[in-house]
Design an enzyme around this catalytic site. Structure first.
Site, PDB file in Angstrom:
ATOM      1  N   LYS A 105       0.836  -1.204   0.000  1.00  0.00           N
ATOM      2  CA  LYS A 105       0.000   0.000   0.000  1.00  0.00           C
ATOM      3  C   LYS A 105       0.876   1.262   0.000  1.00  0.00           C
ATOM      4  O   LYS A 105       0.709   2.152  -0.833  1.00  0.00           O
ATOM      5  CB  LYS A 105      -0.925   0.017   1.220  1.00  0.00           C
ATOM      6  N   ASP A 135      -6.638   0.477   0.686  1.00  0.00           N
ATOM      7  CA  ASP A 135      -6.787   0.807   2.108  1.00  0.00           C
ATOM      8  C   ASP A 135      -8.212   0.444   2.524  1.00  0.00           C
ATOM      9  O   ASP A 135      -8.928  -0.240   1.785  1.00  0.00           O
ATOM     10  CB  ASP A 135      -6.461   2.292   2.348  1.00  0.00           C
TER      11      ASP A 135
END
Ligand code: SF4
Length: 293
Positions: free
Chosen positions: A191, A210
């Site tokens: 991420k 996310d």
């Protein structure tokens, strides 16, 4: 005029109507029942006026067979992307930064924390420690007070100082520009690496997944997975590569503004007619039985 037993009366219906002083509608009998927020359409087909502050009810969804419906149909995906472009035309990362290092630190700090909070912390932090080498020279404990308000500050301090030391030791103080190298830094997973590569280096290496992307990808039936890496793989299969970074930012903004976790604002959503999420708050389409919240 009508004369009845010597009295003069106005004919029925000819009395001029006066506004009610009480705010109640004159002549309407009180039943003690709470009035419906959204009365059904009248027999004449007209929808009554919405009460102030209350949204009118969505029209009844049209019954339509969902046989053959494919949520991953390329045309549907194209329409979802077009809807996001319409809602968030010039979107970018919400974390304030002036360099790849600042973005990396801000992204590490944003775990389990709002971007607003991170944006309050980082200006003071980078004023105090302007370079990667300044961070590399710290002990994690020295950094803790400065980032305490972002939560999980002990782990985040170790990650930031550890990443700084590795960048200085192995990359000559420069932030690496590949996924493989970024993933060697402490505290950096896909991420964070995707945020830095896509936003700063303009490289579409993956989709940022996310909590917002997870929720919205499932609501829009773009994935059935719950694991971030599997969700990313699913999204990379259906979203054109040149859109990966913009798509990520747009969906994250959508999750903040409209498609919030509880009570999504579906009546204002440009994707509404494409969405069959089980927890929609307004729907003009039939909600599929297998739709996910
Ligand atoms: S219609 Fe509602 S649930 Fe679906 S994407 Fe829009 S805000 Fe989210």
């Amino acid at each position: 005029m009508i004369f009845v037993h010597g009295e003069t009366r106005m004919p029925r219906g000819s009395m001029p109507r006066q506004p009610s002083r009480s705010g109640r509608q004159e002549g309407v009998r009180r039943t003690g029942r709470v009035p419906s927020k959204t009365a059904p359409p009248t027999a004449a087909g007209r929808r009554p006026l919405a009460l102030p502050g209350l949204k009118p009810k969505a029209p009844a969804p049209k019954k339509k067979s969902t046989a053959g419906y494919d949520p991953l149909n390329p045309e549907r995906i194209r329409q979802i992307i077009a809807g996001l472009d319409q809602l968030y035309p010039n979107v970018t990362c919400a974390l304030n930064h002036c360099s790849a290092w600042e973005l990396l630190v801000a992204t590490i700090l944003s775990a389990q924390c709002t971007d607003v909070r991170v944006n309050m912390v980082t200006p003071v932090l980078f004023e105090k420690y302007p370079t990667v080498r300044d961070f590399a020279a710290l002990e994690p404990e020295q950094l803790e007070p400065d980032i305490r308000s972002t939560g999980f500050f002990r782990n985040k301090s170790k990650s930031v100082v550890g990443a700084a030391r590795k960048i200085v030791a192995d990359f000559g103080g420069k932030i690496p520009e590949t996924m493989e190298e970024l993933l060697t830094l402490p505290g950096v997973a896909r991420k964070t690496a995707n945020v830095v590569l896509g936003t700063w280096f303009k490289k579409n290496e993956g989709v940022v997944v996310d909590t917002h992307v997870t929720r919205i990808a499932r609501r829009l039936e773009l994935t059935r997975q719950e694991d971030a890496q599997k969700i990313e793989q699913d999204l990379m299969q259906i979203i054109p590569r040149e859109r990966w970074t913009d798509f990520s930012h747009q969906v994250i903004w959508h999750g903040r503004k409209l498609c919030v976790a509880r009570g999504p604002k579906c009546a204002d959503c440009a994707l509404e007619r494409l969405c069959h999420a089980a927890d929609k708050t307004w729907s003009t389409v039939e909600i599929h039985k297998n739709a996910k919240p």
